[in-house]
Design a protein around this motif. Structure first.
Motif, PDB file in Angstrom:
ATOM      1  N   ASN A 699       0.527  -1.101   0.209  1.00 54.58           N
ATOM      2  CA  ASN A 699       0.296  -0.337  -0.273  1.00 54.58           C
ATOM      3  C   ASN A 699       1.361   1.316  -0.383  1.00 54.58           C
ATOM      4  O   ASN A 699       0.870   1.501   0.781  1.00 54.58           O
ATOM      5  N   LEU A 700       1.603   1.887  -1.077  1.00 57.07           N
ATOM      6  CA  LEU A 700       2.555   2.097  -1.225  1.00 57.07           C
ATOM      7  C   LEU A 700       2.448   3.256  -1.819  1.00 57.07           C
ATOM      8  O   LEU A 700       1.197   3.798  -2.949  1.00 57.07           O
ATOM      9  N   LEU A 701       2.626   5.108  -1.360  1.00 52.96           N
ATOM     10  CA  LEU A 701       2.525   6.284  -2.345  1.00 52.96           C
ATOM     11  C   LEU A 701       3.673   6.619  -2.549  1.00 52.96           C
ATOM     12  O   LEU A 701       4.015   7.635  -3.659  1.00 52.96           O
ATOM     13  N   ASP A 702       4.743   7.109  -0.884  1.00 56.85           N
ATOM     14  CA  ASP A 702       6.087   7.120  -0.983  1.00 56.85           C
ATOM     15  C   ASP A 702       6.141   7.015   0.290  1.00 56.85           C
ATOM     16  O   ASP A 702       6.628   5.882   0.410  1.00 56.85           O
ATOM     17  N   TRP A 703       8.345   7.481  -0.504  1.00 55.75           N
ATOM     18  CA  TRP A 703       8.843   6.453   0.014  1.00 55.75           C
ATOM     19  C   TRP A 703       9.711   6.885   1.425  1.00 55.75           C
ATOM     20  O   TRP A 703      10.330   6.802   2.448  1.00 55.75           O
ATOM     21  N   ALA A 704       8.449   8.164   1.541  1.00 58.13           N
ATOM     22  CA  ALA A 704       8.768   9.055   3.456  1.00 58.13           C
ATOM     23  C   ALA A 704       7.683   7.865   4.387  1.00 58.13           C
ATOM     24  O   ALA A 704       6.846   7.107   3.710  1.00 58.13           O
ATOM     25  N   PRO A 705       8.320   7.968   5.637  1.00 55.56           N
ATOM     26  CA  PRO A 705       7.801   7.282   6.284  1.00 55.56           C
ATOM     27  C   PRO A 705       6.252   7.607   6.939  1.00 55.56           C
ATOM     28  O   PRO A 705       6.049   8.094   7.981  1.00 55.56           O
ATOM     29  N   ILE A 706       5.231   7.977   5.435  1.00 56.68           N
ATOM     30  CA  ILE A 706       4.129   7.706   5.817  1.00 56.68           C
ATOM     31  C   ILE A 706       2.674   6.812   6.706  1.00 56.68           C
ATOM     32  O   ILE A 706       3.875   4.835   7.070  1.00 56.68           O
ATOM     33  N   ASP A 707       2.245   6.325   7.176  1.00 56.55           N
ATOM     34  CA  ASP A 707       1.698   5.377   8.442  1.00 56.55           C
ATOM     35  C   ASP A 707       1.089   4.619   7.428  1.00 56.55           C
ATOM     36  O   ASP A 707      -0.156   4.910   6.702  1.00 56.55           O
TER      37      ASP A 707
END
Length: 974
Positions: A699-707
């Motif tokens: 369930n990816l959107l961005d490489w940043a550490p979002i939940d």
């Protein structure tokens, strides 16, 4: 060219149906009649890749990537290369992978070729007849290309193999007509017919659907450094994935296994021995004679351990328990005393290599990304083997012990020897060495000292990122080794090695002058060229790259009063070009993979900088080919990794509509609509009781550490499904199909939007939370990524949209910030919708300006300095060339220059410049129907002077920012 019927037979040679990493040569000599040819077509397909020669001339490469059952073939007009009334020869170099990766599904080795020769019948006005047909069959000759080492390391989990080539073992002149196949040591044999066109696994053959790629010879720009270097005493690369799980060659899913690698190291003298992992550290569990190594050093991912050892034999045991997606396991040892690995195994089956595998005691194949399946680490035999001090202690585990196969083991480990340089001395670059990068008759001479074991390394800067095929010409003594390692980034003393990518060539010279052009595509900026084992001075006549990309013209252009923005636009264009192969690819170095979600943004940039349509259409058509792997469609195609990123499927369905709106290709809408409907209907089956998308996937959107957990309700995923459903309904309307289904999609989008607002908005934070975990726990993480999509998809409305709109300008510091240029694309879309162009330019200048500060010639995959970068402070990004990052190539033309499509097919265009702090801009945007629109504007006080050149068939409307006056000059282009 239409699909055709075939007379030719599929042919192959050797004893294996699908050998691992085999290069095989095919030849067919024939005589043509004396009459002049009218035209001649050569059609061919191969598994996995080919290079075609006719009478010694290289004609082309192929085929394009495809799903296994639907293989594309190529057709070449070759009449100008054939010799009437003489002997001719067709020669084909086939490279067979023998395993599945991220751009190839394993089939079997095969070549299918058919030459059609047409002659004029009678009078000049008479029809042209097919008078001769040369077909692949058992009259063709074949031989394995003996110079190539089939044991060479995997490049990466995504790709095929690195390259080892011993020129002493093969006559490179095998392609011309005068080559003699027969002889006392000949390995040529008659090819074997394995079946007709239409046989399994290539059930359908389709004509190539895009133009052939370019090949442009590029010479380097400068030499960076010259060093005397020394490699470790011993290096090796191993494919532990295939060794532990042999069936894993049939798929590209990640696997896990529990087990050990073991071997016996022999020292003739006492001394210091350093053992390590130059390609990446997997474990601290390394025992030497039962003693655990603890004194580890080196910057990760490299790790090394030094030991003081007496002369004798030492049992080395390495716990290689791992989550393994593929690639090579690099192991190296250095010592100041002679060492060797024992190649006999007492009371064990005789191994093909110095190593044995112990296990695997447990294995797992992971379909979903980061599948949480746990391995059994308490297996009694696994625990019993830990810390074994010698082979005798493993006697009771004999049924778990197996030799490491020789095909999976390689001591020509160029990557390990290039990364771990145990000695290095820097020299000034002599002027004569500069000739190495100049195409002059006079060669550069690599430093050489008689009776010395020194190696010499030169670092060559191509000048900017490139993709293609490395070539060189040298004069050297027999056995001289030329190692080349491609890397993307160097700054001062720091080299960013391509961990996870074995981007290397080893070429062993025959005596004399010789040329070599690698058949393996690589992406890089710098070539680290090392000469080893030279028995005489090495003369380097040239080194170059055959840059190869999708054929484009520079129809798009952008310039403005800010030189920084001009250079940012230029690197965006260059990035996009390098990531256009037979599909869009994420990057030319690490992967060369068509990632479905990335290509949506890449297509939009392409529309503005190049205007190519066929590559977009081809990419969109490839995606539904994964329906047999998952009705949700996989995230990279064609691929053997059964991975699903839901957002990537949503981006694909959105891109289908955007292509139709851009091209006005209604026929494509009709063709693709059933596939769009099919997958979205399956996604709607994943809604939970609250009406939210709740599923397992990457369930990816961005490489940043979002939940964004791999299971549960992920807010950004739900938001994009709303947009995908609405766009799909519009696609159905254009196609004139399924009005009822389109209406159901619109209703589903409205219901999902309401559910998002009811369940995923946090009143206290005045923001949408990132997710609800599978256990019902509501995330306490809030990210700009989620807010941007809430704004962009229209789910946030009224007061909530105003609140989110304020975050676009002033992101709350407590929120996770955008971590990749890919996510910035959507941020810029939201800013454009909000009319906040100044903020867009500010962000572009800041983030892309940072890339230029660090000498970028292409756009980075990531922004530095956040946790997902998983790197040291020196590592700015993983990939330095990533087309998902080329957003300025689109937005500077669409928003700042102000050229926008107003109607499908660009029959009506809106010119709406946004000068911000710029005083002038000019540029061009290619049109899908051909031609382009040229725009130039300047600002003087409150007046905007605009010049527009457009085809007469296009209606143009010009608007200027509120409060400004306009002076317009319209010119009809030819």
């Amino acid at each position: 060219m239409n699909a055709r019927s075939w007379t030719a037979q599929w042919i192959w040679g050797g004893d294996e149906e699908s050998p691992r990493n085999e290069w095989r040569c095919f030849r067919k000599a024939f005589e043509l009649p004396a009459e002049a040819l009218e035209v001649a077509w050569l059609h061919l397909a191969a598994d996995s890749r080919y290079i075609l020669y006719v009478n010694g001339e290289r004609v082309g490469r192929g085929p394009v990537r495809s799903w296994g059952e639907e293989l594309f073939y190529d057709s070449y007009e070759v009449g100008h290369l054939l010799r009437a009334g003489e002997q001719n020869v067709i020669a084909v170099h086939v490279l067979h992978f023998g395993l599945t990766n991220f751009y190839y599904i394993r089939g079997r080795g095969g070549l299918l070729a058919e030459l059609e020769c047409f002659y004029q019948s009678g009078a000049a006005a008479a029809p042209v007849d097919k008078a001769m047909l040369i077909c692949s069959d058992d009259t063709w000759s074949t031989s394995r290309l003996l110079a190539q080492g089939p044991y060479s390391p995997r490049m990466s989990c995504q790709q095929g193999f690195a390259e080892i080539y011993d020129a002493r073992a093969w006559d490179e002149r095998w392609v011309p007509i005068d080559y003699q196949e027969e002889g006392p040591d000949s390995t040529w044999e008659k090819a074997k017919c394995i079946g007709p066109a239409g046989m399994d696994p290539w059930k359908r053959l389709k004509p190539r659907d895009i133009p052939f790629l370019t090949e442009e010879k590029i010479y380097p720009s400068r030499l960076v450094s010259l060093r005397r270097v020394k490699a470790p005493s011993w290096t090796a690369a191993m494919d532990l994935r295939a060794a532990m799980m042999p069936d894993s060659i049939e798929h590209a899913n990640p696997v896990s296994y529990v087990g050990y690698l073991a071997g016996e190291l022999i020292l003739k003298q006492s001394g210091k021995v350093t053992l390590g992992f130059p390609g990446g550290w997997r474990t601290e569990k390394v025992w030497v004679n039962g003693k655990l190594c603890t004194d580890w050093f080196g910057d990760t991912p490299e790790r090394y351990c030094s030991l003081d050892l007496d002369a004798g034999e030492y049992f080395v045991l390495i716990d290689v328990t791992s989550w393994d997606h593929g690639g090579s396991f690099h192991l190296a040892v250095d010592a100041g005393v002679p060492l060797q690995w024992k190649k006999s195994a007492e009371k064990m089956e005789e191994p093909e290599t110095p190593f044995v595998l112990i296990g695997p005691f447990d294995t797992a194949v992971h379909i979903d990304h980061q599948d949480p399946q746990q391995l059994r680490l308490d297996h009694p035999e696994y625990l019993k083997a830990a810390g074994a001090a010698n082979r005798k202690e493993l006697q009771d585990l004999s049924r778990w012990i197996h030799p490491l196969p020789g095909a999976l083991y390689c001591e020509d480990d160029v990557f390990g020897a290039s990364v771990w340089t145990v000695e290095a001395q820097l020299y000034s670059i002599p002027s004569q060495l500069e000739r190495a990068i100049m195409p002059t008759p006079e060669p550069a001479v690599i430093p050489w000292v008689e009776n010395s074991t020194d190696d010499y390394e030169i670092v060559i800067d191509v000048g900017r990122e490139t993709t293609g095929f490395i070539g060189f010409e040298v004069e050297a003594g027999a056995g001289t080794v030329i190692d080349i390692c491609g890397i993307e980034y160097i700054r001062d003393e720091f080299r960013q090695h391509t961990y996870g990518l074995d981007n290397t060539i080893r070429y062993v010279c025959r005596a004399g002058r010789q040329r070599y052009l690698s058949p393996i595509r690589r992406g890089f900026r710098y070539m680290v060229l090392t000469v080893r084992d030279a028995a005489a001075p090495v003369k380097l006549y040239e080194v170059y790259v055959h840059q190869s990309t999708y054929p484009v013209t520079n129809a798009g252009a952008f310039q403005c009063s800010d030189p920084l923005l001009n250079e940012i636009w230029n690197i965006s264009r260059h990035t996009t070009r390098l990531c256009m192969e037979d599909t869009f690819v994420d990057c030319p170095s690490y992967e060369q993979v068509f990632w479905v979600g990335d290509s949506r943004n890449e297509a939009l940039v392409n529309y503005y900088v190049f205007g190519s349509l066929d590559i977009v259409k081809r990419c969109l058509h490839l995606v539904p080919g994964s329906k047999d792997m998952s009705p949700l469609y996989i995230d990279q195609v064609p691929s053997g990794w059964s991975s699903v990123i839901p957002n990537w499927t949503f981006f694909w369905s959105i891109a289908c509509l955007e292509y139709v709106e851009h091209s006005n290709d209604v026929g494509f809408a009709v063709d693709i609509w059933p596939a769009v409907r099919y997958t979205l209907e399956h996604y709607l089956q994943k809604l939970n009781a609250e009406g939210l998308l709740d599923m397992r996937g990457w369930n990816l959107l961005d490489w940043a550490p979002i939940d964004q957990p791999n299971e549960g309700v992920v807010t950004h995923q739900n938001l994009l499904l709303v947009l995908a459903l609405r766009k799909a309904a519009e696609l159905a309307r254009i196609a004139g199909k399924d009005a009822e289904a389109a209406e159901l999609f619109l209703q589903a989008a409205d219901k999902l939007s309401s559910a998002i607002n009811a369940h995923l908005w946090e009143k206290q934070q005045q923001a949408y939370l990132d997710c609800i975990h599978s256990d019902g726990r509501r995330s306490d993480i809030f990210s700009m990524q989620t807010q941007v999509l809430a704004y962009l998809t229209g789910v946030a409305s009224g007061r909530r949209k105003e609140i989110i709109g304020s975050y676009l300008l002033n992101p709350p510091t407590a929120f996770v910030q955008i971590g990749s240029p890919f996510m910035s694309f959507f941020y810029y879309e939201a800013l454009a919708e909000a009319g906040r162009y100044e903020q867009m330019l500010s962000d572009i200048r800041s983030n892309y300006g940072q890339m230029l500060r660090y000498d970028a010639t292409t756009c980075w995959e990531m922004y530095p300095n956040f946790s997902e970068n998983r790197a040291s402070k020196d590592l700015l990004t993983r990939s330095h060339c990533h087309a998902w990052s080329a957003a300025p190539g689109y937005f500077l033309g669409q928003s700042i220059l102000g050229v926008k499509r107003a109607d499908p097919g660009w029959t009506r265009i809106l010119i709406e410049p946004q000068p911000c702090d710029l005083t002038w801009a000019r540029g061009s945007v290619p049109l899908p129907q051909g031609g382009r629109i040229d725009v130039s504007w300047g600002v003087d006080g409150d007046t905007m002077d605009i010049s527009v050149s457009a085809p007469g068939s296009v209606e143009v409307e010009v608007r200027v920012p509120q409060g400004m006056q306009k002076q317009i000059r319209m010119v009809e282009s030819k």
